[in-house]
Design a protein around this motif. Sequence first.
Motif, PDB file in Angstrom:
ATOM      1  N   ALA A  71     -27.105 -42.842  -3.441  1.00 29.62           N
ATOM      2  CA  ALA A  71     -26.904 -41.587  -3.868  1.00 29.62           C
ATOM      3  C   ALA A  71     -28.440 -40.694  -3.395  1.00 29.62           C
ATOM      4  O   ALA A  71     -28.027 -39.641  -2.901  1.00 29.62           O
ATOM      5  CB  ALA A  71     -26.735 -41.311  -5.207  1.00 29.62           C
ATOM      6  N   MET A  72     -29.436 -41.347  -3.825  1.00 30.52           N
ATOM      7  CA  MET A  72     -30.567 -40.860  -3.415  1.00 30.52           C
ATOM      8  C   MET A  72     -30.590 -40.685  -1.997  1.00 30.52           C
ATOM      9  O   MET A  72     -31.313 -39.708  -1.615  1.00 30.52           O
ATOM     10  CB  MET A  72     -31.836 -41.634  -4.059  1.00 30.52           C
ATOM     11  N   LEU A  73     -30.475 -41.701  -1.327  1.00 24.34           N
ATOM     12  CA  LEU A  73     -30.555 -41.856  -0.007  1.00 24.34           C
ATOM     13  C   LEU A  73     -29.717 -40.726   0.712  1.00 24.34           C
ATOM     14  O   LEU A  73     -30.035 -40.155   1.751  1.00 24.34           O
ATOM     15  CB  LEU A  73     -30.213 -43.160   0.637  1.00 24.34           C
ATOM     16  N   ALA A  74     -28.345 -40.671   0.225  1.00 21.15           N
ATOM     17  CA  ALA A  74     -27.312 -39.861   0.830  1.00 21.15           C
ATOM     18  C   ALA A  74     -27.925 -38.305   0.413  1.00 21.15           C
ATOM     19  O   ALA A  74     -27.836 -37.496   1.609  1.00 21.15           O
ATOM     20  CB  ALA A  74     -26.169 -39.925   0.015  1.00 21.15           C
ATOM     21  N   ALA A  75     -28.529 -38.278  -0.672  1.00 19.47           N
ATOM     22  CA  ALA A  75     -28.800 -36.882  -1.096  1.00 19.47           C
ATOM     23  C   ALA A  75     -29.829 -36.264   0.075  1.00 19.47           C
ATOM     24  O   ALA A  75     -30.073 -35.435   0.660  1.00 19.47           O
ATOM     25  CB  ALA A  75     -29.521 -36.746  -2.516  1.00 19.47           C
ATOM     26  N   THR A  76     -30.932 -37.241   0.362  1.00 15.69           N
ATOM     27  CA  THR A  76     -31.729 -37.209   1.149  1.00 15.69           C
ATOM     28  C   THR A  76     -31.353 -36.795   2.520  1.00 15.69           C
ATOM     29  O   THR A  76     -31.715 -35.842   3.067  1.00 15.69           O
ATOM     30  CB  THR A  76     -32.983 -38.054   1.246  1.00 15.69           C
ATOM     31  N   PHE A  77     -30.260 -37.436   2.870  1.00 14.30           N
ATOM     32  CA  PHE A  77     -29.840 -37.480   4.174  1.00 14.30           C
ATOM     33  C   PHE A  77     -29.051 -36.173   4.454  1.00 14.30           C
ATOM     34  O   PHE A  77     -29.101 -35.438   5.463  1.00 14.30           O
ATOM     35  CB  PHE A  77     -28.783 -38.767   4.389  1.00 14.30           C
ATOM     36  N   PHE A  78     -28.473 -35.849   3.430  1.00 15.08           N
ATOM     37  CA  PHE A  78     -27.617 -34.429   3.372  1.00 15.08           C
ATOM     38  C   PHE A  78     -28.603 -33.638   3.385  1.00 15.08           C
ATOM     39  O   PHE A  78     -28.127 -32.477   4.108  1.00 15.08           O
ATOM     40  CB  PHE A  78     -26.572 -34.525   2.007  1.00 15.08           C
ATOM     41  N   VAL A  79     -29.526 -33.632   2.925  1.00 19.10           N
ATOM     42  CA  VAL A  79     -30.658 -32.473   2.741  1.00 19.10           C
ATOM     43  C   VAL A  79     -30.995 -32.300   4.255  1.00 19.10           C
ATOM     44  O   VAL A  79     -31.036 -31.178   4.888  1.00 19.10           O
ATOM     45  CB  VAL A  79     -31.601 -32.513   1.721  1.00 19.10           C
ATOM     46  N   ARG A  80     -31.392 -33.419   4.731  1.00 17.12           N
ATOM     47  CA  ARG A  80     -31.897 -33.205   6.078  1.00 17.12           C
ATOM     48  C   ARG A  80     -30.681 -33.115   7.061  1.00 17.12           C
ATOM     49  O   ARG A  80     -31.021 -32.152   8.126  1.00 17.12           O
ATOM     50  CB  ARG A  80     -32.380 -34.794   6.714  1.00 17.12           C
ATOM     51  N   GLN A  81     -29.527 -33.474   6.744  1.00 23.25           N
ATOM     52  CA  GLN A  81     -28.461 -33.243   7.838  1.00 23.25           C
ATOM     53  C   GLN A  81     -28.047 -31.793   7.814  1.00 23.25           C
ATOM     54  O   GLN A  81     -27.782 -31.113   8.824  1.00 23.25           O
ATOM     55  CB  GLN A  81     -27.334 -34.136   7.340  1.00 23.25           C
ATOM     56  N   ARG A  82     -28.126 -31.140   6.782  1.00 24.10           N
ATOM     57  CA  ARG A  82     -27.810 -29.829   6.533  1.00 24.10           C
ATOM     58  C   ARG A  82     -28.738 -28.858   7.160  1.00 24.10           C
ATOM     59  O   ARG A  82     -28.622 -27.733   7.777  1.00 24.10           O
ATOM     60  CB  ARG A  82     -27.879 -29.218   5.007  1.00 24.10           C
TER      61      ARG A  82
ATOM     62  N   LEU B  10     -27.768 -26.634  10.453  1.00 24.70           N
ATOM     63  CA  LEU B  10     -28.057 -25.195  10.091  1.00 24.70           C
ATOM     64  C   LEU B  10     -28.835 -24.693  11.406  1.00 24.70           C
ATOM     65  O   LEU B  10     -28.413 -23.708  12.183  1.00 24.70           O
ATOM     66  CB  LEU B  10     -28.914 -25.035   9.019  1.00 24.70           C
ATOM     67  N   ALA B  11     -29.520 -25.741  11.968  1.00 21.98           N
ATOM     68  CA  ALA B  11     -30.191 -25.517  13.277  1.00 21.98           C
ATOM     69  C   ALA B  11     -29.434 -25.637  14.412  1.00 21.98           C
ATOM     70  O   ALA B  11     -29.080 -24.664  15.515  1.00 21.98           O
ATOM     71  CB  ALA B  11     -31.355 -26.634  13.523  1.00 21.98           C
ATOM     72  N   GLU B  12     -28.136 -26.543  14.351  1.00 24.23           N
ATOM     73  CA  GLU B  12     -27.389 -26.676  15.339  1.00 24.23           C
ATOM     74  C   GLU B  12     -26.417 -25.531  15.356  1.00 24.23           C
ATOM     75  O   GLU B  12     -25.939 -25.117  16.514  1.00 24.23           O
ATOM     76  CB  GLU B  12     -26.605 -27.816  15.255  1.00 24.23           C
ATOM     77  N   LYS B  13     -26.089 -25.135  14.153  1.00 16.74           N
ATOM     78  CA  LYS B  13     -25.324 -23.820  13.870  1.00 16.74           C
ATOM     79  C   LYS B  13     -25.834 -22.731  14.816  1.00 16.74           C
ATOM     80  O   LYS B  13     -24.975 -21.957  15.516  1.00 16.74           O
ATOM     81  CB  LYS B  13     -24.957 -23.517  12.579  1.00 16.74           C
ATOM     82  N   GLU B  14     -27.075 -22.349  14.599  1.00 19.71           N
ATOM     83  CA  GLU B  14     -27.753 -21.388  15.317  1.00 19.71           C
ATOM     84  C   GLU B  14     -27.836 -21.702  16.669  1.00 19.71           C
ATOM     85  O   GLU B  14     -27.614 -20.642  17.206  1.00 19.71           O
ATOM     86  CB  GLU B  14     -29.258 -21.354  14.613  1.00 19.71           C
ATOM     87  N   LEU B  15     -28.093 -22.983  17.050  1.00 19.79           N
ATOM     88  CA  LEU B  15     -28.026 -23.093  18.558  1.00 19.79           C
ATOM     89  C   LEU B  15     -26.586 -22.909  19.050  1.00 19.79           C
ATOM     90  O   LEU B  15     -26.373 -22.319  20.405  1.00 19.79           O
ATOM     91  CB  LEU B  15     -28.455 -24.512  18.748  1.00 19.79           C
ATOM     92  N   LEU B  16     -25.294 -23.345  18.311  1.00 20.53           N
ATOM     93  CA  LEU B  16     -24.043 -23.110  18.947  1.00 20.53           C
ATOM     94  C   LEU B  16     -23.654 -21.383  19.062  1.00 20.53           C
ATOM     95  O   LEU B  16     -23.262 -21.200  19.959  1.00 20.53           O
ATOM     96  CB  LEU B  16     -23.072 -23.780  18.037  1.00 20.53           C
TER      97      LEU B  16
END
Length: 827
Positions: free
Chosen positions: A39-50, A54-60
């Motif tokens: 869970a801790m890793l996922a939370a870290t991953f999700f934060v980074r993934q978000r 967000l960056a990809e959304k802006e790019l798209l």
Amino acid sequence: MTPTISAAQDAGLAANVNRILSEIDVLYLSSIAFLVGIAMLAATFFVRQRANLLAEKELLESDLHEARLEADRRTALLIAGDSRIIVYSGSDKPEIIGQIDGPRQIPLDGERFLTFADWMPAEAASTLEAAIAALLQTAKPFRFAIDLNADCVVEVVGRTSGGLAMVTFSVLEGLRRELKDLTESEARSQATVKTMQQLFDQAPLAIWLRDRTGRLAWVNETYAKGVEANSVADAVERQLELINAQDRLRIAKNLAEGRTFAAKLSTVVDADRRNFNVVETPGPLGSAAIAIDVSETEQVRIELRQTIESQSETLNQLTTAVARFDEKTRLTYYNAAFQRLFDLTNAYLETEPDHLALLDHLRTCGILPTERLTRSEMVEQDLAAYRATEPSEAMWHLSDGRTLRVIATPQPRGGATWVFEDITEKLELESQVRATVQLQRETIDYLSEAVAVFGSDGRMRLSNPAFAEMWDIDAGILAASPRIQLLPHRASVGIDAMRLASETGLMQDAHGWQHFIEQVTAFDENGRNTSRGELTLSDGRIFNYTIVPLPNGLTMLTFSNISEARAAELVLRERNDALEQANQIKTDFVQHVNYELRSPLTNIIGFSALLRSPETGHLNERQSEYLDYISSSTSTLLTIVNDILDLATVDAGIMELELSEVDIARTVEQAVDGVRDRFEAADIQLRIDIAHAGDTFLADGHRLTQILFNLLSNAANFAPEGSVVDVRAWRHQGILSFEVADDGPGIASNQIDKMFERFEANPSGGRQSGAGLGLSIVKSFVELHHGYVEVRSVPGRGTSVTCHFPLGNFPPDEDTGNQTRFKDAAE
């Protein structure tokens, strides 16, 4: 059956359960810890993934914005490209993008645009709808052009892109229009090339193409036949050449220099050397050539040249002047008669003067008279023949009095041929002919003979007053040219009797006017011969008539009045009969008296001879003298009687010659002995020359002696005292001639023929007059030998009589025509 568990098993099972529970706890705790870590890793991953999303959304969003801008730009480009696109995305109504401005035939409204049949040809609309249906169903693309009219062509392209089907309509302008034009032009060019190739294959000309290397690329059928190839492809494959190698090198040299080759070459085709006009020209892909067979043309040209030369030679032999001028009126041909007619020099004619210059030259030389027209009028008159469409004819009157008939014939290619005929003599002859005809007419009118001329149709063409008078026909009727069939009914006198002279000379009866009608209207030109006859009119007049065929089917009848001649002929015939009867009586009397005199004359001669005999007694001088006179007279009388008997025998045709080889010298001597006393008495010398006569010839010796004796007797009678008489004999060209010549008084030319007439004695200049039978006997005996007698005499210079005898053996019954033929041959 239900299983049972023991206590031991229970204890072991409990222990296992505890162990398992303890392991489960440990596993549970481990799992919890793992999950917490995850869970801790996922939370870290999700934060980074978000943050990445967000960056990809802006790019798209930025890319989408850019894409939308690009789409807007592309849509603007499509709209700006003057194209209209129909997009099919499903079963919904298709979307129309873009607009086509300009052509009025293309509607702007989308609904009307989709109704293709409203603005394009029905056939094209049906084809387009079928192509769109195939595109939507099978994704089959298409491209074709639709001609709305001559100035508006729309290209339609159908294709698919993903799940979309798009149909693009574009007006072909610029490169697209040019591309279509080029495509169509290429199709037409290909069709034209194919048509031309088919034409060239059928053309009787050898045609071929070469590539840049000089190899044959294409030939036509005529070329293939000329090189004896099986086909066009065979000729190209085997590179069969029509032109020989040396000529091909000449052609290649010209092509390499960029020049077209054109010359006349010869080559062998079908085992026959032929001449060709070869033209080969360079091109972008090689060269093209054509060979025209001019062998027959060359032959025709040679024959034409020979014909022209022959015609020129023929024209040079003509007396009619001929000159030819070209379209520029310059002299291009003339014959010798033209040069002679106008007395033109070779130097002048070689300058090829034009028509006007030639006429000016003739006027300057005084051959043509000076015209009184103005210069412009003269030019107009002189050049009129060159603008005419038909031959023209004129008369030129030269200054020297000659008259020319000038015929100008315009030529199809310009120019004219002039013929100058000198008709001066013709005009003079026509004038003379007219004068002669007038003279003949007047002569015929004043002839005493009746003359009439009829045509082949039987109409009278000419008659004189004597004809009208003969038949008692009114002159007005004859002037109306009546037919010969009407003349018997118009004549006041008829024909009582008519006889036609036949070829044998006998007269046979003819049928009056019917005979004249048949002769005048006969169609057989070869069967119409001149005929003569005699007719008696009802008024008693007698006429000789002649029917004379004339040229052009004309017939002339002439009638000569012989009534008086017939009366005179009757009188003369009666007188002639009387003379013949008297002559016969005389001949009979002479023969009778001759025979009656012969017997007593013989007695006198015999008794005279007895008186001279010594047995009869001696005669005194006077008696002897008288007896000499008696003997001389009786001898002369006996000679005359014998001559008369010989002539009578000749006249009776019963005298026969006793032919033998006669000694010429002896015969002459015998004849001379008979007259020697008379020559001595008159002191006449006799000169004999028979050296060229030969020894003998075939004749009657007795008659030849008589001939020479009579000639010598005649000479002795007329030769003057102290003169010389020549006796000559010679042979020449089968003829033996005896001549006796004296120097007597001679005979006038009009009296020579009378020398041979019987009893014709001319005592003038002679010593004594005889019976006139000597030369008649000579002529008769010579002609019996088929010879003839020739007399040459000049008054005061003597006479020579020559007897010519043929040396051939003529039968006794030969006709008298031999004398004439022999005489002609001797002369």
